[in-house]
Structures are given as C-alpha cells and as structure tokens.
Enzyme design. Sequence first.
Site, PDB file in Angstrom:
ATOM      1  N   GLU A  81       8.705 -24.318  -9.611  1.00  0.00           N
ATOM      2  CA  GLU A  81       7.787 -24.666  -9.622  1.00  0.00           C
ATOM      3  C   GLU A  81       6.297 -23.865  -9.405  1.00  0.00           C
ATOM      4  O   GLU A  81       5.549 -23.584  -9.820  1.00  0.00           O
ATOM      5  CB  GLU A  81       7.323 -25.435  -7.594  1.00  0.00           C
ATOM      6  CG  GLU A  81       7.727 -26.392  -7.141  1.00  0.00           C
ATOM      7  CD  GLU A  81       6.955 -26.877  -6.076  1.00  0.00           C
ATOM      8  OE1 GLU A  81       6.533 -26.104  -5.619  1.00  0.00           O
ATOM      9  OE2 GLU A  81       8.315 -27.792  -5.112  1.00  0.00           O
ATOM     10  N   ASP A 128      22.182 -14.065  -0.161  1.00  0.00           N
ATOM     11  CA  ASP A 128      22.934 -13.243   1.010  1.00  0.00           C
ATOM     12  C   ASP A 128      24.021 -14.314   1.479  1.00  0.00           C
ATOM     13  O   ASP A 128      23.643 -15.618   1.991  1.00  0.00           O
ATOM     14  CB  ASP A 128      22.820 -12.595   1.678  1.00  0.00           C
ATOM     15  CG  ASP A 128      23.978 -11.817   3.098  1.00  0.00           C
ATOM     16  OD1 ASP A 128      24.412 -10.403   2.422  1.00  0.00           O
ATOM     17  OD2 ASP A 128      23.843 -11.587   4.062  1.00  0.00           O
TER      18      ASP A 128
END
Length: 540
Positions: free
Chosen positions: A254, A205
């Site tokens: 990751e 956002d």
Amino acid sequence: MSDLVPAWWRDAVIYQIYPRSFADANGDGIGDLPGIRSRLPYLRDLGVDAVWLSPFYLSPQADAGYDVADYRTVDPLFGSVEDARGLVADAHDLGLRMIVDLVPNHSSDQHVWFQQALAEGPGSPLRARYHFRDGRGPQGELPPNDWPSIFGGPAWTRVADGQWYLHLFAPEQPDFNWEHPAVADEFRTILRFWLDLGVDGFRIDVAHGLVKESGLPDIGHDTSWHLLDVGESPCFDRDGVHDIYRSWRAILDEYPGERIAVAEAWAPTLSRVAAYVRPDELHQAFNFSYLGTAWEAGAQRAMIDASLAAMSAVGAPTTWTLSNHDVVRHTNRLMQAHEGEVAGKRPAAVDEAAGLRRARAASLLLLALPGSAYLYQGEELGLPEVVDLPPEVRQDPAFHRATGQDGYRDGCRVPIPWSGTQAPYGFGPEGGPSWLPQPDSWAGLSVAAQDGVPGSTLTLYRDALALRRKVFAGDDLTWLDSPAGVLAFERGGDFRCTVNMSGAPVTLPVPGSQLIASGPITVEDGVAVIPADTTVWWSL
Ligand code: NOJ
C-alpha cells in the site's frame, strides 16, 4: 534516494547496524540513534544502498533489545521516536534506505500484555495472547512439553499461580500466541506505525517461529539445538506463518517506494526458505545455508548454485551474508567452520592475518554474486571476533544459560573503532566507557586509520562497492572450468571473478584487466599468480 529505481532491493547492499555498538553520542557507553545519525555520511561514502537497524525499542535489554516492551517507543538508551524520525529523514536525504527490525515471535516479559496476563491469572482471556499451560506431573510441576529454549534449559517457565508460559528464547521473552486475533491486529498496526514514520522495510526476527503446531506436541527426541539452526520441529517453519506474511505484504504494497521485508527464517531446506519469498509474501530471506558453507571450492559452488536455483524458482533474488550479530565474525569463522555447521560456533583464536586474508577474499566473492548482499558493521574494517572477553563483561543471555548450545555472541558485538589510539576509539567521547571492552589492537583497525589507505580493508570495500554499482547488470552467472580449488565465473559477458580456495598459489592466464583484488597478485607476460585465499575481479 530515488523512488524511481524499480525493485531497488533485488541487488541492494544492506549494512546492518547493531545500535548499541555503532556510535555513542551521549557518552553512556552504549551506541544510540543520534550517534548513528552523525555517522550516516560514512555509510553513504562506503557505498551501501540501505541500512538495517537492529532493535532500538523500549526494552529491559534482557536480549539486547530483542525483548521488546513497547513496539512504538524508542528506548531512552537509544534516543526518542523523534530521533528515529530524524534518522530516517537524514538517511533519505543521503540516498540511503532504512530498514528496522520487527520482533513478532515474542515480547519482553515487561510488555503490558504479559504483565496483564500474569495479573489476571489462569483462564483469563488476556493470558490467551501468550502460550500459558498447566504443567505435567501430579502437581503440574513438569513443563507442559519437551521443548527446549534456544538459549538453553526448558522453553517453559512456571509462574507464581502454578501455570507455565512458553519462551523459545530467554524467560524474559514470552512467545506470542499468533492464533489470537489481537496479536495479528497489533502487529499490523505496528507495521503501519513505522511505515508512516518513513522506514523502507523490516527485518523480521524469528520469521519461522510465529506459528506453533497446534496442541504444542512433544518433539520426542534429543532436542539440543544450536542457537538458530533448528531443523524441522513443531515450533518452527509451520505452514501457517505464510498467511501472516501474505497479509503483511498487502500492507507493504500500500505504501509508495517499494517497502520491503526480509525474513530471518531458519528452515530445513532452501526450498522451505524460498516459500517465505513467494511473490505475495516477503521480499528477501537471509541465506544462512550460504553463511554456514565451508571455505571450500566445491561446497561453495554447490551452495551458490542451490541458492540461486531455490530463489529463482519463486522469482526472488538470493541474499548473501557472511556475518551478523549472532554468529562469529567471518574473519575467524571461515578459518574454523566445517561443512554444514552454522559455523565456528565456539569462537577460537585464529592467525589474524590469515583470517583477514580469507575474509577479504570471501567478501569480494560475495559482492560479485547476483542478488542482494548484507554486510555487518565492522566487517568493512576487517574486525576480528573478540575471543577473550571475560565472563563478567558478557551480556549474551545464551552465554549465561549455556548448556547444550554454544552461540556466544558478545565477541562479534564489541563497539567498533572510529578513530584515535585509545579505547573507545571514537565510538564515544574520549575517555568514555564502552559497554564491551575493545581490544588494544583495534587502534590500527579504526576507520581513521584505514581511510584512504591503499590496501586497507575499508578501501577494498569502498572500491568493491563502487565497482559493483558500475559493473553488474542482470543476474546471470556462468561457471568456467578451473583448476582444483579455484572458482571462476563470469557475469554479463564482460566480468570475471576468480577465487583461489586451493590453499596454495595458482598460476592462470590473465583473462582481462584487473578491476580489484582482495590481496596482492602478480601479473607478468599474460600470466597471473594468485596467492591462496585471494579473489580477483577482471574486466574482460
Ligand atoms: C534472532 C536475533 O537475531 C537474535 O539476536 C535474538 O537473540 C533472537 N532472534 C531472539 O529474538
């Protein structure tokens, strides 16, 4: 769901759920996570690849959940963290990915950090996590600078001890100070919290807002902004945001399975937007320039070309979207938008049949473009904007603070109709409430009313999404010469899309066999008559 699909997101169709308006399992009139969970098979059958959920975190709901009080807790209105975990797991079982909203520009004023900042007083290190300043004027009675809130009025509110704090949106949404290391640390752990729970990514956002120009200088000229269409300013799109996204990309990478992030980044040019999706930053950015493009062949073609060029320059896919929870639904908007506007901001009533015809044509065009498509709940039903909500039921803070901007957003947030002949049309238990009233005419637009019906908008979307999976490979697009007001392009050598935006029927040689059309066309003796506002897909 398969982790084996490489770069699944590059051409994904991602369906936005606005949780409070999707499905209400507990009958309180507000949609919730168990409601969404019960409707996941509908989304699988629709044929989307992923779901983006607007915020469901603990929130006083001053801006429908975009004011987060605790980023790791689900608001009881929507359910619990266990419901979220179950929702993600169920979605994965059905082959759907799940993206959640992250709101890093501001918190709720009820967030513990903001409450601590208020309690500790001026000069406290805890105030430095937000933007607190002394005011201007002899008594500090004027805001520290001339920045306006996007929801109207000044972007500053004064607290009891005389200092002011910055909020680019509502006063209940204080902006974080991203120069404070604790803020960056906190959001890295929030990302991991949701990634560990299994989400496939984040919609960021106000991704362009986190870093403000240092010293918070005046803008110095007229600052009447539209809700999200803000151009160049000291509050938005500062270069420093990109360091944040590089650090987030490292975290996303990751995790297995290509977890992604999509930026809500309103930047002055497409190349500034493209900076958010460089290879070491976020994966996608919403293409609001396209959303704001008028329904006119020249403008559409130019914007499609510009979008593809800007994103391919950084190796990213383009995204396409026509509707979301902040803009007038494209059933109405495309009838009233003018070039360069973020489109139909003050919703007007339109001829609903004409609006739907144009919206269906636009959606079929969008789904034929290379890249990733974002759909907003209810567009697959052809829902119109609700333009006659009485003021007393409206909840958009922008409506209640409106001066100088007009992004009234309740009309696109009305709960969607699933079945039955009376409100809430299966949104919640029969006879139950819905937080915004649904129009009487929506019985005929419900999922049940359109399910399996040839020619219905739901059937159009289902068929188009199924075809999209089969037909497209690669991201080429070649324009063809075509009559004025008509767009025609080919992909992959065996697919053609023809869009008639000329305002009148056009007669064209039939190029192949018809795959799907957004409205009835006639084909006779090798000639096709394509009515105005109609899109056709052909197999060559
Ligand atoms: C953009 C969101 O889409 C909108 O709904 C919200 O009001 C603002 N950001 C503030 O969070």
